[in-house]
Scaffold this motif. Structure first.
Motif, PDB file in Angstrom:
ATOM      1  N   THR A  12     -56.470 -32.573  13.004  1.00 19.76           N
ATOM      2  CA  THR A  12     -55.742 -31.431  12.449  1.00 19.76           C
ATOM      3  C   THR A  12     -54.919 -31.918  11.262  1.00 19.76           C
ATOM      4  O   THR A  12     -55.025 -33.081  10.853  1.00 19.76           O
ATOM      5  CB  THR A  12     -54.824 -30.801  13.514  1.00 19.76           C
ATOM      6  OG1 THR A  12     -53.916 -31.800  13.986  1.00 19.76           O
ATOM      7  CG2 THR A  12     -55.617 -30.244  14.681  1.00 19.76           C
ATOM      8  N   GLU A  13     -54.065 -31.058  10.731  1.00 16.01           N
ATOM      9  CA  GLU A  13     -53.239 -31.424   9.585  1.00 16.01           C
ATOM     10  C   GLU A  13     -52.334 -32.612   9.878  1.00 16.01           C
ATOM     11  O   GLU A  13     -52.028 -33.393   8.984  1.00 16.01           O
ATOM     12  CB  GLU A  13     -52.399 -30.226   9.145  1.00 16.01           C
ATOM     13  CG  GLU A  13     -53.216 -29.108   8.548  1.00 16.01           C
ATOM     14  CD  GLU A  13     -52.373 -27.887   8.230  1.00 16.01           C
ATOM     15  OE1 GLU A  13     -51.157 -27.884   8.526  1.00 16.01           O
ATOM     16  OE2 GLU A  13     -52.946 -26.931   7.686  1.00 16.01           O
ATOM     17  N   ASP A  14     -51.890 -32.738  11.124  1.00 18.06           N
ATOM     18  CA  ASP A  14     -51.013 -33.866  11.461  1.00 18.06           C
ATOM     19  C   ASP A  14     -51.790 -35.100  11.925  1.00 18.06           C
ATOM     20  O   ASP A  14     -51.199 -36.085  12.362  1.00 18.06           O
ATOM     21  CB  ASP A  14     -49.968 -33.455  12.497  1.00 18.06           C
ATOM     22  CG  ASP A  14     -50.561 -33.018  13.820  1.00 18.06           C
ATOM     23  OD1 ASP A  14     -51.799 -32.977  13.946  1.00 18.06           O
ATOM     24  OD2 ASP A  14     -49.778 -32.705  14.737  1.00 18.06           O
ATOM     25  N   GLY A  15     -53.121 -35.047  11.840  1.00 17.45           N
ATOM     26  CA  GLY A  15     -53.952 -36.214  12.136  1.00 17.45           C
ATOM     27  C   GLY A  15     -54.347 -36.376  13.596  1.00 17.45           C
ATOM     28  O   GLY A  15     -55.019 -37.339  13.947  1.00 17.45           O
ATOM     29  N   THR A  16     -53.948 -35.465  14.440  1.00 21.38           N
ATOM     30  CA  THR A  16     -54.272 -35.552  15.866  1.00 21.38           C
ATOM     31  C   THR A  16     -55.348 -34.531  16.215  1.00 21.38           C
ATOM     32  O   THR A  16     -55.561 -33.580  15.475  1.00 21.38           O
ATOM     33  CB  THR A  16     -53.019 -35.277  16.726  1.00 21.38           C
ATOM     34  OG1 THR A  16     -52.550 -33.957  16.440  1.00 21.38           O
ATOM     35  CG2 THR A  16     -51.922 -36.301  16.441  1.00 21.38           C
TER      36      THR A  16
END
Length: 134
Positions: free
Chosen positions: A23-27
């Protein structure tokens, strides 16, 4: 009806992101859930407002209190070729279960339909009551 529509929207979002590993936060994507709360109101207060001509919209029933992330364990799938694989070759996949989402979507749809049926019954009763006065 608004709460049921939101439940259906969230189930659709979960299904759309069933393979999203970043996702946008990398998770990986986490399943979202709608928290519903009861807005209880007794019959006397509803009747009193109706008799005085006050607006009774958004009173009683159920409302969406929050949308929260499901904190259950993410699935680990062995796929060393995947760009998001860890050093052991495992990819953390979203905790979305197609069966749960389909069931939630069906339940939300049935609740929505039941609300429409209730509204139509109330409308029909009001029409019949107006015919009595003729």
């Amino acid at each position: 009806m608004t709460a049921q529509r939101l439940r259906l929207d969230i189930a659709s979002e979960n299904i759309a992101n069933i393979e999203t590993t970043r996702t946008e936060d990398g998770t990986p994507y986490r399943r979202k859930m709608v928290v519903l709360e009861s807005r209880k109101e007794n019959f006397r207060s509803v009747l009193g407002r109706a008799m005085s001509g006050q607006n009774s919209a958004n009173r009683g029933g159920v409302a969406a209190a929050a949308i929260i992330d499901d904190d259950t364990e993410l699935k680990a799938v062995l796929d060393p070729e995947h760009p998001d694989a860890d050093e052991n070759g495992y990819v953390r996949m979203p905790n979305v279960d197609m069966i749960k989402e389909t069931t939630d979507a069906m339940a939300a749809t049935r609740s929505y339909e039941a609300n429409i049926t209730a509204f139509n019954a109330v409308k029909l009763m009001a029409q019949k009551a107006m015919e009595i006065g003729k």
